[in-house]
Motif scaffolding. Structure first.
Motif, mmCIF file in Angstrom:
data_model
loop_
_atom_site.group_PDB
_atom_site.id
_atom_site.type_symbol
_atom_site.label_atom_id
_atom_site.label_comp_id
_atom_site.label_asym_id
_atom_site.label_seq_id
_atom_site.Cartn_x
_atom_site.Cartn_y
_atom_site.Cartn_z
ATOM 1 N N VAL A 168 0.852 -1.181 0.000
ATOM 2 C CA VAL A 168 0.000 0.000 0.000
ATOM 3 C C VAL A 168 0.890 1.233 0.000
ATOM 4 C CG1 VAL A 168 -0.253 0.403 2.497
ATOM 5 C CG2 VAL A 168 -2.194 0.854 0.963
ATOM 6 N N SER A 169 0.344 2.354 -0.443
ATOM 7 C CA SER A 169 1.095 3.604 -0.354
ATOM 8 C C SER A 169 0.604 4.416 0.839
ATOM 9 C CB SER A 169 0.938 4.421 -1.638
ATOM 10 O OG SER A 169 -0.360 4.972 -1.709
ATOM 11 N N VAL A 170 1.507 5.194 1.379
ATOM 12 C CA VAL A 170 1.157 6.193 2.398
ATOM 13 C C VAL A 170 1.869 7.479 2.017
ATOM 14 C CG1 VAL A 170 0.628 4.757 4.416
ATOM 15 C CG2 VAL A 170 3.016 5.187 3.806
ATOM 16 N N GLY A 171 1.381 8.588 2.552
ATOM 17 C CA GLY A 171 2.046 9.840 2.205
ATOM 18 C C GLY A 171 1.668 10.927 3.183
ATOM 19 N N ILE A 172 2.353 12.047 3.041
ATOM 20 C CA ILE A 172 1.989 13.230 3.822
ATOM 21 C C ILE A 172 1.228 14.158 2.886
ATOM 22 C CG2 ILE A 172 2.829 15.161 5.236
ATOM 23 C CD1 ILE A 172 3.733 12.557 6.448
ATOM 24 N N TYR A 173 -0.049 14.324 3.150
ATOM 25 C CA TYR A 173 -0.899 15.162 2.299
ATOM 26 C C TYR A 173 -1.423 16.305 3.149
ATOM 27 C CZ TYR A 173 -4.851 16.558 -0.631
ATOM 28 O OH TYR A 173 -5.756 17.269 -1.380
ATOM 29 N N GLN A 174 -1.162 17.513 2.749
ATOM 30 C CA GLN A 174 -1.551 18.696 3.521
ATOM 31 C C GLN A 174 -1.098 18.583 4.968
ATOM 32 O OE1 GLN A 174 -5.699 19.549 2.910
ATOM 33 N NE2 GLN A 174 -5.354 20.137 0.769
ATOM 34 N N ASP A 180 -3.101 5.094 1.262
ATOM 35 C CA ASP A 180 -3.620 4.702 -0.059
ATOM 36 C C ASP A 180 -4.007 5.917 -0.899
ATOM 37 O OD1 ASP A 180 -4.535 3.118 -2.163
ATOM 38 O OD2 ASP A 180 -6.489 2.764 -1.240
ATOM 39 N N LEU A 181 -3.016 6.674 -1.316
ATOM 40 C CA LEU A 181 -3.246 7.929 -2.030
ATOM 41 C C LEU A 181 -3.828 7.691 -3.421
ATOM 42 C CD1 LEU A 181 -0.791 8.316 0.061
ATOM 43 C CD2 LEU A 181 -0.295 10.375 -1.246
ATOM 44 N N ASP A 182 -4.859 8.448 -3.763
ATOM 45 C CA ASP A 182 -5.322 8.428 -5.153
ATOM 46 C C ASP A 182 -4.565 9.513 -5.927
ATOM 47 O OD1 ASP A 182 -6.573 10.824 -4.380
ATOM 48 O OD2 ASP A 182 -8.491 9.817 -4.038
ATOM 49 N N TYR A 183 -4.836 9.619 -7.233
ATOM 50 C CA TYR A 183 -4.013 10.499 -8.063
ATOM 51 C C TYR A 183 -4.034 11.962 -7.607
ATOM 52 C CZ TYR A 183 -1.974 12.838 -12.055
ATOM 53 O OH TYR A 183 -1.183 13.634 -12.843
ATOM 54 N N PRO A 184 -5.202 12.533 -7.280
ATOM 55 C CA PRO A 184 -5.193 13.939 -6.848
ATOM 56 C C PRO A 184 -4.341 14.140 -5.582
ATOM 57 C CG PRO A 184 -7.423 13.246 -7.402
ATOM 58 C CD PRO A 184 -6.578 12.006 -7.421
ATOM 59 N N GLU A 185 -4.318 13.168 -4.686
ATOM 60 C CA GLU A 185 -3.461 13.280 -3.508
ATOM 61 C C GLU A 185 -1.994 13.069 -3.865
ATOM 62 O OE1 GLU A 185 -6.545 11.674 -0.052
ATOM 63 O OE2 GLU A 185 -5.446 10.227 -1.262
ATOM 64 N N ASP A 186 -1.753 12.015 -4.647
ATOM 65 C CA ASP A 186 -0.382 11.635 -4.982
ATOM 66 C C ASP A 186 0.353 12.788 -5.653
ATOM 67 O OD1 ASP A 186 1.724 9.823 -5.168
ATOM 68 O OD2 ASP A 186 1.122 9.180 -7.170
ATOM 69 N N SER A 187 -0.349 13.497 -6.533
ATOM 70 C CA SER A 187 0.339 14.546 -7.286
ATOM 71 C C SER A 187 0.538 15.809 -6.449
ATOM 72 C CB SER A 187 -0.428 14.848 -8.575
ATOM 73 O OG SER A 187 -1.790 15.049 -8.300
ATOM 74 N N ASN A 188 -0.009 15.836 -5.240
ATOM 75 C CA ASN A 188 0.214 16.977 -4.354
ATOM 76 C C ASN A 188 0.874 16.602 -3.037
ATOM 77 O OD1 ASN A 188 -1.073 19.376 -5.713
ATOM 78 N ND2 ASN A 188 -2.724 17.866 -5.867
ATOM 79 N N GLU A 190 3.559 15.722 -0.176
ATOM 80 C CA GLU A 190 4.918 16.173 0.134
ATOM 81 C C GLU A 190 5.882 14.990 0.211
ATOM 82 O OE1 GLU A 190 3.254 17.956 3.589
ATOM 83 O OE2 GLU A 190 1.913 18.697 2.018
ATOM 84 N N THR A 191 5.335 13.857 0.655
ATOM 85 C CA THR A 191 6.149 12.650 0.781
ATOM 86 C C THR A 191 5.301 11.488 0.329
ATOM 87 O OG1 THR A 191 7.482 13.469 2.598
ATOM 88 C CG2 THR A 191 7.255 11.095 2.434
ATOM 89 N N ASP A 192 5.943 10.518 -0.325
ATOM 90 C CA ASP A 192 5.229 9.393 -0.894
ATOM 91 C C ASP A 192 6.003 8.147 -0.510
ATOM 92 O OD1 ASP A 192 3.633 7.781 -2.473
ATOM 93 O OD2 ASP A 192 4.747 8.239 -4.299
ATOM 94 N N MET A 193 5.312 7.179 0.064
ATOM 95 C CA MET A 193 6.018 5.976 0.495
ATOM 96 C C MET A 193 5.230 4.745 0.097
ATOM 97 S SD MET A 193 7.994 5.392 4.010
ATOM 98 C CE MET A 193 6.741 5.113 5.235
#
Lengths: 245, 245, 245, 245, 245, 245
Positions: A168-174, A180-188, A190-193
């Motif tokens: 699964v993916s995780v990230g820092i969003y806002q 589980d980032l979708d495309y609108p989150e993924d492209s914004n 700050e960090t993607d794991m």
């Protein structure tokens, strides 16, 4: 409750709706359509006798993977890699990750001198194609192992499937960790794991990238926590799918 | 009644069950899953502003096509063309046929300086992938034209869709002409012919090949007769699909 | 008498002047310069022991073809395919047609495990290069078979040359069917068809394409009639050429 | 009289019979078939407006060359470079030599911003293909310059053709220097040298290679002497060919 | 004290001797030879005006990286990628990592529309080539920024170098976490992790891979601890190198 | 005394300072850093069992060479050939010259069925990279032969190293012959010649090219004289380098 608004309305710890459809196409020994929300990937596992030249005679098997995206799986049409005459760097990187991850699911000794080739072809993309691919491909792999057992392709009393794996993916969003980032989150983000873990709780692969600012160890730990619970859920969905025949 | 037994139990003049599913994926301006029995192809039509360099400034549009097969769409896994670094001769030949055929459906003047790219990707193959591709792609093309109208991409009062087209294969199997060959028939046919026709009754393309012995003009004429009735049926199924919104 | 004026002043049913020169170069087992008017193609047939890997041990031979154009065989210089690093789609399509057609001339069982490679290289182009190539290559192929007989490369009492084949183009030019289109006609034809037929009257290949408007069955039939008489003439010219030693 | 027997029966200082046929094909601005004995090369010179990007705006022209061999120009069939997807090292080396040599024949300032592309395609090989190519291509180049004059492509009162050039091979065969080696000599020569000289007596290019043992300065000097007289003869044959219209 | 014996005799927390030589070659704006023990990499930073097409007009700069190994930088000679005609998957993966990491060192706004290309070429390999590359390349990047300042390539009062970054590998060798694996360790490690961190303590990239068995969170944390201290040391060595002029 | 001013202040007959460093990297059987002034090339010689397929079973060995330049070895960054997917024409031409030249240093019979691959990688370029490569590679080759002797890879009492070879460039710069051109001279020379000679005084290869005007035989002779004395000096420096262990 979270202080941020995810574009999909999900809570930070929520997966998208996940569907795993087995026997999606008819020729492959394992064939799965995996859906993480709007991300849809056809994962097939193909069994062949023998191993690549450099491994011959050692009695061990091999698992390898290839990845592709249909040209219009994305919002803008991408060039077809076959027409361009080469696979792009992102494709190569992803298929190497898928192959490495799935080899960790298999006891190559028990597999014998057979090769399983995983193909993950994205028919619709909305972020997380590599994690959906790994999660779906492991079910196709399990089906291919079952096919090998049913068709006497394995020695007696061996079990090549050492463990199930999911990703699964995780990230820092806002500023907040989300699962589980979708495309609108993924492209914004700050960090993607991307994290791959096994059904026995071990970690197979961690790939974390600061897209802009570096991230802290604390942020890392809270992303890891989200990932662990998400993967646990995915491993349950794999089991459900495999329980249905 | 026929004197031969087709592997599928069909009569010589029977199509396989045909299904046309619109809006199969979400990003493309036209997206169709077409099924001719077990042959399944995703056909997308992508609209882009502008035309290739050699056509610029002439006020006319362009339609082009690409074709691919997922590696495990077939009984044995094929090598992935993107990984091999080039498209095979069969792929090139088929995508040129698809592009030529669909250009015959379009009034390129009326299209203006826009390009529509057709992608036909076979996810499961059982014979007739090129004829299914053409038949499905024409529906995707119609949807793309509708999208252009709805999004003001065309001049007023023009209709780029000059006619619908459809395609089917015919062949000589065990000495008798049959319609819409599946893989077991195709690989044993003496003669194999692909025909593309238009909704106004005209012929767009005829490609007939003697696989072993040459064929006679009489055989040719009876294959042509079968093809005409099969294509009429396919054109009706396209209309039904387009009637549903 | 025809109502149209062909650029060359020919009648609709007229071939261009055809010349077939055997032994044009000295190394190949068969070497022919074929001229259809200003279209000039060097056709060689090269004999080699053995067959491709996928056919080994079956006792059958193989015939394959490659096609190329010298960069300045045309009015504007074309890029050299060897320098561009790949063969274009048109080249691939044509060489597959040549190979398929010439395999129909040969009894592959009788050929034994030998490969004949046909090379058709256009040194001057004026329309109809593929039909001239097939017609000339069949003479080179006959010479190569003769060389095999003379050099004891075949089993006794077999005849690999099952039939002679020849090819011609037909088209609708200014609304009327005409035979053997030259470049000024070809680039303005509404429909273009290439037909390959055998000395025993059978059809090997029909490829008809509507360049603009679809064509009717009646138009098709009258083109087919022209083609049959043109091919008959070409088969006679092949025999004359082969009769001279 | 020589102490060695050349396979062709020639004396050491003899060229093979040389023929230069102008206007061999009809589309190119210059088109020559050059024959050095059994070595036959089609040389075309194609004129195009403009120069490569890196030279634009400097007011100077460009001359470049490409070289190829038909697959069966040789005793054994060679793979087609277009099909292999790349030009071999020998091809690249030869076409760079041809281009460099012919640029020395031209005053690039006087040529203006035009490009002349030389294509040398060997249709039959028997040693010395690069020297025959250079010698024939210079005649094609002269014809192309004449075409430019006749078609007002040049400024008034300029003469881009600064000098004629020609080329021949020399080598040490059975211990003795010989001129214009054919294939049986070339493949057994101890030293092989290609020389390009100009009609004003200057040297354009010397490429001498010891195939086995190193050669001495004395051997070099006697090879150079043979080359000078051979090139003088070739320059005369070029003039004769150009004198005929 | 450690319970394991490292092949090099180092303690688990020991880096290899590290050397950073600036101005190693003379043409590049930044040129560094970095040595991590026997691993030696030439890192250059090349400054060019402008940015790739997709970024033009946005006022931001770009940093990209390429990676290669000399064919005999390794124990067995590897094929040269230029001769094979493509970069391998490992190469692509590494150069993408280097590029991503170094972009995190730079404020792309402050860089303006300039591109810095990093080239990392391994002349001798003994494990850890990607971490040495990143560590050395950041020094070359700092020198390139200094060159830009000295040559008035930047706006006044901007500082494109946002932070220094460095990278090191950690792994589980014989059951124990160790820092900066050399080749004998790397090829036997159970887990291999590459970490990139910044001078301000943030994490840029974590890539951890289980080569055989999955690893635990506890193992991960102790590897992370080793990496943090190793990178701190490397950042100090970079400062020392940059302090010398 | 010379009437011209060389950019480096050298006399016409002066080499640049030459340095030959053996054992420059640790893995190759022979590894040399050669410096001709600012031109620096890493030359390795790699020994492998066996020979290419076309030579098997003849009992003779093979020597081959590859050449490359690091992207920023030059004043402007060049594209990386591995990334472009092919080696340029200049690269191909140079590596063929290096391979031919070094084969002349070796008795291939005495080498037995072994292959030595020479890699010459330019890390800094200032003219004369091919002559420096040949000169340095011959020392690496001698070391590789010594390694073979020490490791019992050769039959008793054979000496594969038949002679040492070295290479230098000469040219006409400002109307006067000069030795060992650096880049400022090379890019302005009227004539450029590379010569390879052997320790026994024989000539291996002469490649002379008129860049602008043709050169005379007298100019050629004086260039040859300079080259002979330069190569003698280089052969001495090779011996010195090999004498140190």
């Amino acid at each position: 409750m979270s202080s941020i608004e995810r574009p999909s309305g999900r809570q930070p710890q929520d997966l998208r709706p996940v569907r795993i459809t087995r026997n999606f196409t008819c020729h492959a020994e394992g064939s799965v359509l995996v859906e993480f929300g709007n991300t849809k990937v056809i994962c097939t596992a193909s069994v062949a006798d023998g191993v690549p030249r450099f491994m011959r005679g050692e009695g061990r098997g091999w698992v390898t993977a290839e990845y592709g995206m249909l040209p219009r799986s994305t919002g803008d049409r991408m060039n077809r890699e076959a027409a361009r005459g080469k696979q792009g760097g992102r494709t190569v990187e992803i298929q190497r990750l898928i192959g490495r991850s799935l080899r960790a699911a298999i006891d190559l000794e028990a597999l014998g001198e057979n090769t399983i080739t995983i193909d993950c072809d994205v028919i619709q993309a909305d972020g997380g194609t590599r994690t959906a691919s790994i999660t779906g491909a492991c079910v196709a792999l399990a089906d291919a192992i079952n096919w090998m057992k049913a068709n006497d392709k394995l020695k007696d009393d061996v079990e090549p499937l050492a463990r199930m794996i999911a990703s699964v993916s995780v990230g820092i969003y806002q500023g907040e960790p989300v699962l589980d980032l979708d495309y609108p989150e993924d492209s914004n983000a700050e960090t993607d794991m991307n994290i791959v873990m096994a059904s026995d709780g071990g970690i197979i692969e961690i790939q974390g990238t600061a897209e802009g600012e570096p991230f802290t160890e604390a942020e890392f730990m809270s992303m890891l926590g989200l990932a662990k619970s998400g993967i646990k859920e995915l491993l349950g969905l794999q089991q459900e799918a495999l329980a249905n025949s």
